[in-house]
Enzyme design. Structure first.
Site, mmCIF file in Angstrom:
data_model
loop_
_atom_site.group_PDB
_atom_site.id
_atom_site.type_symbol
_atom_site.label_atom_id
_atom_site.label_comp_id
_atom_site.label_asym_id
_atom_site.label_seq_id
_atom_site.Cartn_x
_atom_site.Cartn_y
_atom_site.Cartn_z
ATOM 1 N N ASP A 89 0.858 -1.186 0.000
ATOM 2 C CA ASP A 89 0.000 0.000 0.000
ATOM 3 C C ASP A 89 0.895 1.236 0.000
ATOM 4 O O ASP A 89 2.091 1.149 0.229
ATOM 5 C CB ASP A 89 -0.964 -0.017 1.180
ATOM 6 C CG ASP A 89 -0.266 -0.090 2.526
ATOM 7 O OD1 ASP A 89 0.941 0.225 2.588
ATOM 8 O OD2 ASP A 89 -0.906 -0.459 3.516
ATOM 9 N N ASP A 264 -7.583 -7.699 0.859
ATOM 10 C CA ASP A 264 -6.617 -7.843 1.951
ATOM 11 C C ASP A 264 -7.282 -7.400 3.238
ATOM 12 O O ASP A 264 -8.207 -6.585 3.217
ATOM 13 C CB ASP A 264 -5.371 -6.982 1.709
ATOM 14 C CG ASP A 264 -5.613 -5.526 2.118
ATOM 15 O OD1 ASP A 264 -5.239 -5.159 3.261
ATOM 16 O OD2 ASP A 264 -6.194 -4.769 1.330
#
EC number: 2.4.2.29
Length: 374
Positions: A89, A264
């Site tokens: 991320d 996720d």
């Protein structure tokens, strides 16, 4: 990265992501390895649960151990000994989570390190540079995660700044000549017109995949479903779709039904450490006294190392004694449960039996199947 769309059933998609470091079957769940480790697990153990790809956290890995140490090892794959795909991320959500110790401007985000209080600045360019040094197979653009609730005007301003940061992320990614993949992130809170504007802007810039961000931040499930039903059909069919930070098993099922390819969440690992275990019949709280003398496996339908070797009574005992092994065995099971769920969803889409699979999933937990709008 190459995305292959194998087959569909309704909006659900069965696909495959092909990287130099390996293939990821989709729909896929990515275990979260925040600090370069899935807590308590070796890479071999994580792989044994069925995981094809992991998620790493740019923000935390930047603070510790830092880019210099990462470069000395080669990249994150070498540092943590995981030679399969990694998605990182951008750090935006973690910065957003800092609350009062951060200040967001057009240039980027000023904040104090949660470790030592040092003043730090992160922007789109720095995020791309860090993820480049990590060797991430999938790089995420730097964006602002719009808080919930937000007015339409607040969400619009946040989304439009994220679009400007998306262009800066793309430019820096290209300047670095990064050979890997870059995903855009669709923002706009619960407002469909803002989601449309965000996606249109991202498509004009051009990305290898598209994530739906800014969900699972407190909004009602109905709003999450509505946004997915609105946005997913507009994402090009030849690009993977990633729902960030989601979620509970039923969230994965509902996301897949609406066309999501990637997920996720820290839930399976975090809940495991707290003794909340996912099974084919619902959640079991292993520290409850009723499991003290139960010789049965945690989930008779599960093929994981934990379920094939240990009883509920043993897991209860380990949890009550705060033994590290208890957290590890719980984590192995929860991760395997999530991967078995994804395997089941993939198989059901392939055989055209998704509706029956979904009905069985909810029936086994004594729940009704949520409505899916056309």
């Amino acid at each position: 990265m190459k995305f292959e769309l194998i087959t569909t059933q309704g909006r659900a998609r069965r696909g495959r992501l092909v990287f130099e470091r390996g293939t990821v079957e989709t729909p896929a769940f990515m275990p979260v390895g925040t600090y370069g480790t899935v807590k308590g697990m070796t890479p071999e153990e994580v792989r044994a649960t069925g995981a094809d790809i992991l998620l790493g956290n740019t923000f935390h890995l930047w603070l510790r151990p830092g880019e210099e140490i990462m470069r000395k090892h080669g990249d994150l794959h070498d540092f943590m000994n995981w030679q399969r795909p990694i998605l990182t991320d951008s750090g935006g959500f973690q910065v957003f989570s800092l609350g009062d110790i951060r200040k967001i401007t057009e240039e980027g985000v000023h904040f104090r390190s949660p470790i030592n209080g040092e003043k730090i600045f992160m922007d789109a360019e720095k995020s791309m540079q860090i993820q480049h040094s990590l060797g991430s197979d999938v790089v995420m653009i730097f964006d602002e995660c719009t808080p919930y609730p937000a007015t339409h005007d607040e969400a619009r301003k946040s989304m439009q700044m994220s679009l400007r940061w998306a262009k800066r992320s793309r430019d820096e990614f290209d300047r670095l000549e990064n050979p890997n993949s870059l995903f855009g992130i669709i923002q706009g809170s619960v407002y469909e017109d803002l989601r449309d504007e965000s996606l249109k802007g991202l498509l004009e810039i051009g990305f290898d995949g598209y994530a739906v961000g800014g969900l699972a931040v407190g909004e009602p499930k109905e709003d999450m479903h509505r946004v997915l039903e609105h946005v997913c059909p507009q994402i090009p069919a030849d690009k993977p779709r990633y729902l960030m930070g989601v979620g509970k098993p039923e969230d994965l099922v509902e996301g897949v039904r609406r066309g999501v390819d990637m997920f996720d969440c820290v839930m399976p690992t975090r809940n495991a450490r707290n003794g909340h275990l996912f099974t084919s019949e619902g959640v079991i709280k292993i520290r409850n006294a009723r499991h003290r003398d139960d010789t049965s496996p945690l989930d008779p339908k599960c093929d994981c190392y934990t379920c094939t070797n240990y009883s509920r009574a043993y897991l209860h005992h380990l949890d009550r004694c705060n033994e590290i092994l208890g957290a590890r065995l719980n984590t192995i099971h929860n991760l395997r449960y999530y991967q078995r769920l994804m395997e089941g969803l993939r198989g059901a889409i392939e055989t055209g039996t998704l509706d029956a699979f979904v009905a069985d999933f909810y029936t086994s937990q004594g729940r009704e199947v949520p409505e899916l709008k056309d």
